[in-house]
Motif scaffolding. Structure first.
Motif, PDB file in Angstrom:
ATOM      1  N   THR A 121     -14.691  -1.113  28.270  1.00  0.00           N
ATOM      2  CA  THR A 121     -14.580  -2.566  28.282  1.00  0.00           C
ATOM      3  C   THR A 121     -15.112  -3.101  29.603  1.00  0.00           C
ATOM      4  OG1 THR A 121     -13.025  -4.428  28.263  1.00  0.00           O
ATOM      5  CG2 THR A 121     -12.195  -2.333  29.104  1.00  0.00           C
ATOM      6  N   THR A 122     -15.566  -4.334  29.567  1.00  0.00           N
ATOM      7  CA  THR A 122     -16.050  -4.964  30.811  1.00  0.00           C
ATOM      8  C   THR A 122     -14.885  -5.481  31.641  1.00  0.00           C
ATOM      9  OG1 THR A 122     -16.335  -7.053  29.605  1.00  0.00           O
ATOM     10  CG2 THR A 122     -18.274  -5.609  29.813  1.00  0.00           C
ATOM     11  N   ASN A 123     -13.700  -5.532  31.048  1.00  0.00           N
ATOM     12  CA  ASN A 123     -12.509  -5.980  31.785  1.00  0.00           C
ATOM     13  C   ASN A 123     -11.997  -4.819  32.643  1.00  0.00           C
ATOM     14  OD1 ASN A 123      -9.842  -6.691  32.604  1.00  0.00           O
ATOM     15  ND2 ASN A 123      -9.746  -8.187  30.929  1.00  0.00           N
ATOM     16  N   GLN A 124     -12.395  -4.826  33.923  1.00  0.00           N
ATOM     17  CA  GLN A 124     -12.075  -3.709  34.816  1.00  0.00           C
ATOM     18  C   GLN A 124     -10.574  -3.569  35.084  1.00  0.00           C
ATOM     19  OE1 GLN A 124     -14.882  -1.521  36.319  1.00  0.00           O
ATOM     20  NE2 GLN A 124     -15.158  -2.328  34.258  1.00  0.00           N
ATOM     21  N   ARG A 125      -9.863  -4.658  35.074  1.00  0.00           N
ATOM     22  CA  ARG A 125      -8.422  -4.593  35.311  1.00  0.00           C
ATOM     23  C   ARG A 125      -7.723  -3.851  34.176  1.00  0.00           C
ATOM     24  NH1 ARG A 125      -5.195  -9.930  37.025  1.00  0.00           N
ATOM     25  NH2 ARG A 125      -6.553  -9.573  38.842  1.00  0.00           N
ATOM     26  N   ASP A 126      -8.102  -4.189  32.927  1.00  0.00           N
ATOM     27  CA  ASP A 126      -7.513  -3.507  31.770  1.00  0.00           C
ATOM     28  C   ASP A 126      -7.877  -2.017  31.752  1.00  0.00           C
ATOM     29  OD1 ASP A 126      -6.366  -5.833  30.941  1.00  0.00           O
ATOM     30  OD2 ASP A 126      -7.827  -6.246  29.344  1.00  0.00           O
TER      31      ASP A 126
END
Length: 256
Positions: A121-126
């Motif tokens: 995913t591009t959501n690095q936090r997730d």
């Protein structure tokens, strides 16, 4: 305790990104006195296999793999790589990081039994949160495996592998047949192929009482120093070597 992380993704940018996030996860876990280190960042299966074969004594392996690696040239897919890793190291923890969730069912067909699937995913936090959680779970699984392995003796009879809790074993001795050993437990006894020297090297919990026997000091009832006889909790007796007398007496006294 050290844990060895291996990353394999045919996209070098993705592999480096996963490595960066795992380093952050490692920093978080180091606060719990856990020491995960990234040993290898690879973009092809051969590099991983070469590394593992060269470091065949490596323990506590956690592999983060892309399911669908580049199949060109001599490369192997992530599924093939996972199977090979498991062959080389049965307790290795496999985590797939992939965009190909539809391939997940193939891991059941091949009996790879991965620990987790993490979707890119591009959501690095997730992604960071999921990697940390999965890394922590992998370490817990390895610790459980190590504990069971440390407290269990395994031997093979035909095609069956028999696991015995070490606390139930009284002794292992040679028989009149070459390369045939007898194992005596609190529940009975059995025979299997093997040799005393190899077991002594692989299982430090046993005490070598003689050239023909390994004993579990936990289940020694008494020691007759005059006759050099060991009596076990099932009323069996074994004779011990004169050369082992001093060490045996000292260890037996300290275990009381």
């Amino acid at each position: 305790m050290e844990y060895h992380l291996i990353i394999c993704d045919d996209d070098r940018t993705q592999a480096k990104n996963i490595a960066t996030l795992l380093k952050m996860s490692s920093i978080i876990l180091e606060e719990q006195d856990i020491q995960p280190t990234i040993d290898l960042i690879a973009t092809d299966a051969e590099s991983v296999l070469d590394y593992l074969e060269f470091n065949s004594d490596l323990n506590n392996i956690i592999a983060f793999l892309d399911i669908q690696l580049d199949e060109n040239s001599n490369s192997k897919g992530g599924l093939d790589l996972a199977q090979k890793i498991k062959t080389l190291n049965e307790k290795a923890q496999i985590i797939f990081i992939t965009t190909h969730e539809e391939l997940a069912f193939l891991t059941f067909q091949r009996r790879i039994n991965p620990l987790d699937y993490i979707t890119k995913t591009t959501n690095q936090r997730d992604l960071q949160r999921r990697l940390t959680e999965t890394l922590e779970l992998a370490i817990r699984k390895l610790n459980e495996f190590n504990y069971i392995k440390k407290n269990t003796f395994s031997y093979k009879v035909g095609t069956r592998i028999i696991n015995v809790n070490f606390s139930n074993i009284l002794y292992i001795s040679t028989t009149k047949f070459p390369h045939k050993l007898k194992i005596v437990t609190s529940n009975g006894q059995g025979e299997f192929s093997g040799d005393i020297k190899t077991i002594e090297q692989n299982y430090s919990m046993f005490f070598k009482a003689s050239q023909s026997s390994l004993i579990n000091l936990q289940n020694v009832e008494t020691i007759n120093t005059k006759k050099r006889l060991i009596k076990f909790s099932n009323n069996d007796y074994l004779k011990y070597s004169r050369s082992r007398a001093k060490e045996l007496n000292n260890l037996y006294k300290s275990s009381q």
